[in-house]
Enzyme design. Structure first.
Site, PDB file in Angstrom:
ATOM      1  N   ARG A 127       0.853  -1.213   0.000  1.00 59.02           N
ATOM      2  CA  ARG A 127       0.000   0.000   0.000  1.00 59.02           C
ATOM      3  C   ARG A 127       0.878   1.248   0.000  1.00 59.02           C
ATOM      4  NH1 ARG A 127      -3.877  -0.125   5.008  1.00 59.02           N
ATOM      5  NH2 ARG A 127      -5.135  -1.571   3.784  1.00 59.02           N
TER       6      ARG A 127
ATOM      7  N   ARG B  70      -1.777   6.595   9.520  1.00 65.18           N
ATOM      8  CA  ARG B  70      -1.817   6.063   8.149  1.00 65.18           C
ATOM      9  C   ARG B  70      -1.827   7.192   7.118  1.00 65.18           C
ATOM     10  NH1 ARG B  70      -4.159   0.793   8.104  1.00 65.18           N
ATOM     11  NH2 ARG B  70      -3.524  -0.264  10.013  1.00 65.18           N
TER      12      ARG B  70
ATOM     13  N   LYS C 166      -3.961   1.217  14.952  1.00 62.00           N
ATOM     14  CA  LYS C 166      -3.922   2.092  13.778  1.00 62.00           C
ATOM     15  C   LYS C 166      -4.523   3.452  14.110  1.00 62.00           C
ATOM     16  CE  LYS C 166      -6.417  -0.574  11.079  1.00 62.00           C
ATOM     17  NZ  LYS C 166      -7.424  -1.190  10.182  1.00 62.00           N
TER      18      LYS C 166
ATOM     19  N   LYS D 187      -5.913   7.212  12.105  1.00 67.24           N
ATOM     20  CA  LYS D 187      -6.252   7.768  10.793  1.00 67.24           C
ATOM     21  C   LYS D 187      -6.618   9.244  10.880  1.00 67.24           C
ATOM     22  CE  LYS D 187      -7.672   3.347   9.022  1.00 67.24           C
ATOM     23  NZ  LYS D 187      -8.754   2.548   8.433  1.00 67.24           N
TER      24      LYS D 187
ATOM     25  N   CYS E 124     -15.465  -3.001  -0.376  1.00 68.28           N
ATOM     26  CA  CYS E 124     -14.095  -3.284   0.054  1.00 68.28           C
ATOM     27  C   CYS E 124     -13.533  -4.420  -0.788  1.00 68.28           C
ATOM     28  CB  CYS E 124     -14.065  -3.627   1.534  1.00 68.28           C
ATOM     29  SG  CYS E 124     -14.663  -5.302   1.857  1.00 68.28           S
TER      30      CYS E 124
ATOM     31  N   CYS F 196      -8.262 -10.692   1.099  1.00 69.49           N
ATOM     32  CA  CYS F 196      -8.362 -10.248   2.495  1.00 69.49           C
ATOM     33  C   CYS F 196      -8.563 -11.447   3.430  1.00 69.49           C
ATOM     34  CB  CYS F 196      -9.516  -9.263   2.676  1.00 69.49           C
ATOM     35  SG  CYS F 196      -9.633  -8.761   4.403  1.00 69.49           S
TER      36      CYS F 196
ATOM     37  N   CYS G  72     -16.782  -7.993   5.862  1.00 66.81           N
ATOM     38  CA  CYS G  72     -16.771  -8.270   7.303  1.00 66.81           C
ATOM     39  C   CYS G  72     -17.083  -6.963   8.032  1.00 66.81           C
ATOM     40  CB  CYS G  72     -15.429  -8.870   7.730  1.00 66.81           C
ATOM     41  SG  CYS G  72     -14.149  -7.659   8.080  1.00 66.81           S
TER      42      CYS G  72
ATOM     43  N   CYS H 165     -14.193  -1.345   6.032  1.00 65.61           N
ATOM     44  CA  CYS H 165     -13.208  -0.692   5.157  1.00 65.61           C
ATOM     45  C   CYS H 165     -13.832   0.177   4.063  1.00 65.61           C
ATOM     46  CB  CYS H 165     -12.284  -1.731   4.546  1.00 65.61           C
ATOM     47  SG  CYS H 165     -11.327  -2.621   5.796  1.00 65.61           S
TER      48      CYS H 165
END
Ligand code: SRM
Ligand code: SF4
Length: 556
Positions: A72, A141, A204, A206, A425, A431, A470, A474
């Site tokens: 990424r 991120r 994480k 953001k 997503c 994934c 899920c 995302c």
């Protein structure tokens, strides 16, 4: 004190994210990395995956899973040059699976890179002045920002702030250069991390910057957000938003999507100090034992927004002012040519689920490559998984239009608002967390919902639909008017009631339904919307007004 999560020990012992990653990458005996190194790899911008379509077959053949890596890029504000686009395109065809994936955080992902091709990939990115540092893992991120170019003088300033914020919050370790770019090896103690410390963040993190009236970054889904306040045509400062986040776990009510709070106003020049203070409060007070409870949103809910803001103010050495008025009108992208203040043009191309590939009637990868060869402005990836061609002079528009038509790059624009705004997503096959299909199911799903809308004369009605494999969220499905959240193969939780501005969470309407099941649930609601809606009333708004959903949770 609760025991630390295992990843905490790995980070702390990693000597600035080095671990034994270099050896793991060089080990020819397996396509995988050593377990701890696979965790560290994330902070370098890559995930170890395996092709889930082939998993069972390979197991029966007693082969190890087909390990491949997702990589990424870091691309603050989603901006890249045509030369960079060409480098990215070349890497995708040479080292990855020949496609590009535009993400909901305004960047590119490669899928399907073999372990031996990781270093050449990073080197090729570096040669094109790009990197993948801190795009995954427990750090700040990719910083996202409204993608429209100079629509006001504030737009250029905001793009610059996104770059500065991204740089400011980068880890200081040289591990990336050492491992991937053959930089000088560390001999002594690892570099000091003034913002992160040696264990980085609990989870994480953001950050985003939005410029009203566009909420194309879904600011209320971000841990840290800045809403640009433009007064008398100039950037007066930012409203600070804190504690957004969408990830949840099925059946665990202690995990939940949360909209960010608007915490107050700050002058533009305080942005870096405030951002750093927010990050360090989370660093020091976030939960390092339970990763399901480690995001900033839980720190805020546990300790209270007032406590959190006071701590940020103390560390940043300032007091936030009262939040200034702002109004968002949309969280989608705009299509068709738009003219910026500098007289140049930009045009967003609709790329369903962000997948740029050469498919038989849609040679988009080739088309965008041809555009990159002649384009003299830049490209912008939007947070809605689309690609914008920006900074086009009057004289160059015709040539770009000709290429768009020749490579059918406008094919997905003609499908009506449902098709233009939908997000999906990645999910299967790459994934590891996917419970159901998303990207690959999107075309069929859109067809089914369109049929339903057409049956009620609603074909042209705007409607936001987002699907994920899920509950991690995302594609930010909890903000959509219709959200489908994967539960098991072919089965989804149906969420309803988001708005068109990214300011209201939807709610769980039916659990664990298959396609026939959710279409049957939607049918009477769409029929009622068709019959009873007010002028321009959106589906999500209608469902709340007609009391089909309960009490809304709204932000702003
Ligand atoms: Fe995400 C994990 C893909 C945006 C919440 N996300 C993953 C992983 C890396 C799976 C994994 O951990 O192994 C997925 C890789 C799939 C693949 O094969 O590529 C993945 N996330 C994506 C992307 C590519 C979705 C897309 O289709 O565009 C987006 C990449 C963004 C980027 O460029 O950085 C992506 N992920 C998001 C967003 C939206 C956003 O950031 O605005 C969210 C919801 C907002 C949030 O963070 O709360 C999101 N991803 C998650 C979570 C849940 C986090 C949580 O707090 O519980 C996970 C799982 C985790 O972290 O444990 C996750
Ligand atoms: Fe994977 Fe779930 Fe994210 Fe989809 S929402 S990419 S299935 S983690």
């Amino acid at each position: 004190m609760a025991e630390l999560a295992p990843i905490e020990k790995i980070k702390a012992a990693s000597r600035g994210l080095r671990g034994t990653l270099a050896d793991s990458v060089a080990d020819p005996r397996t396509g995988a990395l050593a377990e701890d190194d696979a965790q560290l790899l994330r902070l370098h911008g890559s995930y170890q995956q395996d092709d889930r379509d082939l998993r069972e077959e390979r197991r029966l053949q007693k082969l190890e899973p087909l390990y491949r890596f997702m990589v990424r890029l870091r691309l603050p504000g989603g901006v890249c040059t045509p030369a960079q686009w060409l480098a990215i395109d070349e890497i995708a065809r040479r080292y990855a699976n020949g496609t590009l994936r535009l993400t909901t955080r305004q960047t590119f992902q490669f899928h399907g890179i073999g372990k031996g091709d990781l270093k050449p990939t990073m080197a090729a990115l570096n040669a094109a002045l790009m990197d993948t540092i801190a795009t995954c893992g427990d750090v700040n991120r990719n910083v996202i920002a409204s993608s429209a170019p100079v629509e006001s003088p504030a737009h250029a300033e905001v793009a610059a702030w996104a770059r500065r914020l991204s740089e400011h919050l980068l880890p200081k370790t040289r591990a990336y250069h050492e491992i991937w770019l053959d930089g000088e090896k560390l001999t002594g103690t690892p570099e000091v991390e003034p913002v992160y410390g040696q264990s980085f963040l609990p989870r994480k993190f953001k950050a985003a910057i939005a410029i009203p009236p566009a909420n194309d970054v879904d600011i209320f889904a971000q841990d840290l957000g800045f809403i640009a306040i433009v007064e008398d045509g100039r950037l007066a400062g930012f409203n600070l938003t804190l504690g957004g986040g969408l990830g949840a776990t099925h059946g665990d009510p202690k995990t939940y999507p949360r909209l960010a709070d608007v915490a107050g106003f700050l002058p533009a020049e305080a942005l870096l100090a405030v951002a750093e203070a927010v990050v360090t409060v989370q660093r020091d007070h976030g939960d390092r034992s339970n990763r399901k409870h480690a995001r900033l949103k839980y720190t805020i809910d546990d300790r209270g927004l007032d406590w959190f803001v006071a701590e940020v103010e103390r560390r940043a050495g300032l007091r936030l002012g009262p939040a200034r008025p702002f109004a968002f009108t949309s969280n989608g992208d705009r299509y068709g040519w738009q003219r910026a203040l500098d007289g140049r043009w930009h045009r967003t191309l609709r790329i369903p689920a962000g997948r740029v590939a050469d498919q038989f009637d849609r040679p988009w990868m080739s088309g965008l490559r041809e555009i990159a060869r002649v384009h003299r402005g830049d490209f912008r990836i939007t947070a809605n998984q689309n690609a914008m061609i920006a900074g086009v002079a009057d004289a160059d528009r015709e040539a770009i239009d000709e290429l768009i038509a020749r490579f059918r790059l406008d094919a997905a624009e003609h499908g009506g608002p449902l098709r233009r705004d939908a997000l999906a997503c990645v999910a299967l096959p790459t994934c590891p967390l996917a419970m159901a299909e998303a990207e690959r199911y999107l075309p069929q799903l859109l067809g089914r919902v369109e049929t339903l809308l057409e049956a009620h004369d609603l074909a042209g009605a705007p409607l936001s639909l987002r699907i994920t494999g899920c509950p991690n969220g995302c594609a930010r499905p909890y903000l959509a008017e219709i959200g489908l959240i994967g539960k098991a193969p072919g089965r989804y939780n149906l969420h309803l009631g988001g708005d068109a501005r990214g300011q209201r969470l939807n709610v769980l309407y039916r659990e664990n339904v298959d396609e026939a099941g959710f279409l049957a649930e939607l049918e009477p609601l769409v029929a009622a919307w068709a019959a009873e809606r007010g002028p321009d009333e959106r589906f999500g708004d209608f469902l709340w007004r007609s009391r089909r959903l309960g009490t809304p949770i709204a932000a702003g």
